[in-house]
Design a protein around this motif. Structure first.
Motif, short mmCIF file in Angstrom:
data_model
loop_
_atom_site.label_atom_id
_atom_site.label_comp_id
_atom_site.label_asym_id
_atom_site.label_seq_id
_atom_site.Cartn_x
_atom_site.Cartn_y
_atom_site.Cartn_z
N TYR A 35 -17.88 -8.71 32.95
CA TYR A 35 -18.28 -9.84 32.10
C TYR A 35 -19.76 -10.16 32.26
O TYR A 35 -20.38 -10.67 31.32
CB TYR A 35 -17.42 -11.08 32.40
CG TYR A 35 -16.11 -11.08 31.64
CD1 TYR A 35 -16.09 -11.17 30.25
CD2 TYR A 35 -14.89 -10.98 32.30
CE1 TYR A 35 -14.90 -11.18 29.54
CE2 TYR A 35 -13.69 -10.97 31.60
CZ TYR A 35 -13.70 -11.07 30.22
OH TYR A 35 -12.52 -11.06 29.52
N ASP A 36 -20.35 -9.84 33.43
CA ASP A 36 -21.80 -9.99 33.57
C ASP A 36 -22.50 -9.05 32.59
O ASP A 36 -23.47 -9.43 31.92
CB ASP A 36 -22.24 -9.68 35.00
CG ASP A 36 -21.72 -10.69 36.01
OD1 ASP A 36 -21.27 -11.78 35.59
OD2 ASP A 36 -21.76 -10.39 37.22
N GLN A 37 -22.01 -7.82 32.51
CA GLN A 37 -22.54 -6.88 31.54
C GLN A 37 -22.30 -7.41 30.11
O GLN A 37 -23.17 -7.32 29.24
CB GLN A 37 -21.89 -5.51 31.71
CG GLN A 37 -22.40 -4.46 30.73
CD GLN A 37 -21.63 -3.15 30.84
OE1 GLN A 37 -20.40 -3.15 31.05
NE2 GLN A 37 -22.32 -2.04 30.72
N GLY A 38 -21.10 -7.95 29.89
CA GLY A 38 -20.79 -8.50 28.58
C GLY A 38 -21.73 -9.61 28.16
O GLY A 38 -22.16 -9.69 27.00
N ASP A 39 -22.08 -10.49 29.09
CA ASP A 39 -23.05 -11.55 28.79
C ASP A 39 -24.37 -10.96 28.32
O ASP A 39 -24.97 -11.44 27.35
CB ASP A 39 -23.29 -12.42 30.04
CG ASP A 39 -22.23 -13.49 30.24
OD1 ASP A 39 -21.77 -14.07 29.24
OD2 ASP A 39 -21.89 -13.76 31.40
N GLU A 40 -24.82 -9.92 29.01
CA GLU A 40 -26.09 -9.30 28.61
C GLU A 40 -25.99 -8.65 27.24
O GLU A 40 -26.93 -8.73 26.43
CB GLU A 40 -26.51 -8.26 29.66
CG GLU A 40 -26.97 -8.87 30.97
CD GLU A 40 -27.63 -7.84 31.88
OE1 GLU A 40 -27.76 -6.66 31.47
OE2 GLU A 40 -28.01 -8.20 33.02
N VAL A 41 -24.87 -7.99 26.95
CA VAL A 41 -24.70 -7.37 25.63
C VAL A 41 -24.74 -8.43 24.54
O VAL A 41 -25.36 -8.24 23.49
CB VAL A 41 -23.40 -6.55 25.59
CG1 VAL A 41 -23.12 -6.06 24.17
CG2 VAL A 41 -23.48 -5.36 26.54
#
Length: 435
Positions: A158-164
């Motif tokens: 979800y950290d990656q998702g926030d960046e995307v």
């Protein structure tokens, strides 16, 4: 003006959806699953019913957790294969004019530039009706299909998702709304000063920009999301405009609703701009007896074993070595997505793995509403007015007839009660959700 509920139709570009036995029913269109006209027909039905939109679930692998192979999911059509929903929605956009059109795309697998361009293009093609169902992938086999050995650790996805999401929104904003001049006389097509580099750089993703697709009609697609874990709910509080929820009771729906709405407010957003829609499977009959007989026959076609395979695939844990008659409370499962596992275990007292497989095969743990248009509308109204939801993701137990019966029977009943629109009030997907 009374608050009106929102309705979104659930779709998969594959033979069966929630009900794993429905393909065997003589009314089913499952054998036409490769024909785009199947999905165009469903879209027309939903638009006739004034639904806010439709959305397609998608995954990037053939499931093979159960038994370590994909035999169970191909012998009978569990989650077998899927057409690409973005291409289907482009065709559906040409035969509809108001229905919102959403597809699933993973932040774990696709770079922000690809996502931003795909959904901006769909928004242009549809005249402002695009939606993105945001998911973080959960199975390393999906990663391997994209050339990666494995996904990020679960806690980081979800950290990656926030960046995307940050990067895609920056790309959608890289064209200002008035960048086009379109002045033939003075030979000025666009104002270059209103198109910008993004230069987004995060820990997991980066993109230079600007997007090669001009600013889309909605500015950005509607953001959908379905995370049930604590981290998933926090992600939803920040980004989601529609939340696809799965809960088996009003109590669980209400607790989820209150929790996520509080997170939306915490992120400085208007809670009315986040529609929380639990999924319901529907079977409609002219009388209660007829509806129950329809449900009993349809549900008799379910394969409990295939249902257990579906649970395995959903939680990422091979259950093939567990006896089907093993009580659920005796099963020590610590792996898999916590949110989905909690849904499966709701009300598990005294239930066996076979019972869970049958329940999964019937509706993937969603409430199955069986009754007349009036009694189904009564149930939906109770949940809606009890602030357990803002409307529903409607999943047909049998396509296309369940949708036809819902649109011709339940929708007029909801309209008579003043809790569902009689016509569209705007042009875009976001207009529908905010009207």
């Amino acid at each position: 003006m009374a608050k009106e509920m929102h309705l979104i139709g659930y779709c998969c570009a594959t033979p069966t959806w929630h009900h794993n036995g429905s393909w065997r029913h003589f009314e089913s269109d499952a054998l036409d699953a490769l024909d785009p006209q199947r999905y165009e027909n469903i879209a027309r039905i939903l638009e006739r019913g004034k639904f806010d939109g439709m959305f397609f679930v998608d995954v990037q692998m053939i499931e093979e957790v159960f038994g370590g192979n994909f035999n169970a999911n191909l012998h009978q059509p569990g989650q077998t294969w899927l057409l690409d929903p973005m291409q289907l929605l482009a065709t559906i956009a040409r035969v509809t004019s108001r229905l919102g059109l959403a597809a699933t795309m993973s932040t774990s697998l696709y770079p922000p530039f690809h996502i931003a361009k795909a959904f901006a293009s769909l928004d242009h093609i549809s005249g402002g009706r695009a939606g993105w169902n945001v998911v973080t992938s959960a199975n390393d086999n999906e990663a391997k299909n994209f050339g990666f050995e494995r996904l990020l650790e679960k806690s980081l996805r979800y950290d990656q998702g926030d960046e995307v999401l940050e990067a895609t929104h920056a790309l959608w904003d890289s064209w200002e709304a008035d960048a086009f001049i379109l002045d033939r006389e003075n030979a000025i097509y666009a104002d270059p000063s209103k198109v910008h580099h993004v230069n987004y750089r995060g820990k997991y993703v980066s993109t230079r920009g600007p997007l090669t697709t001009p600013r889309c009609p909605q500015g950005s697609p509607v953001i959908m999301q379905a995370g049930a874990s604590d981290r998933g709910r926090e992600f939803a509080g920040r980004w989601a405009e529609v939340i696809f929820a799965i809960h088996s009771s009003k109590k669980h729906m209400k607790a989820f609703y209150d929790d996520v709405k509080s997170r939306v407010v915490k992120h400085g957003r208007d809670p009315s701009h986040c529609a929380i829609l639990p999924s319901v499977d529907v079977i409609i009959g002219e009388t209660e007896t007829i509806a129950r007989e329809k449900a009993d026959y349809l549900n008799s076609l379910v394969s409990p074993e295939l249902g257990v395979a579906g649970i395995s695939n959903s939680i990422g844990v091979d259950l093939s070595n567990y006896p089907l008659d093993k009580p659920l409370e005796d099963m020590e499962i610590t792996q898999g997505p916590r949110g989905m596992l909690d849904v499966i275990l709701q009300g598990s007292e005294g239930k066996t793995l076979r019972d869970a497989g049958r329940a999964w095969g019937v509706s993937q743990m969603n409430p199955q509403l069986v009754g007349t248009p009036k009694t189904v509308a009564d149930h939906m109204q109770d949940l809606f007015e009890g602030e357990a939801c803002d409307g529903f993701i409607v999943c047909p137990s049998l396509t296309p007839s369940s949708y036809v019966q819902f649109v011709d029977g339940v929708v007029p009943e909801l309209q008579r009660r003043g809790i569902f629109r009689t016509d569209y009030k705007g042009l875009t997907f976001r207009d529908h959700l905010r009207s």
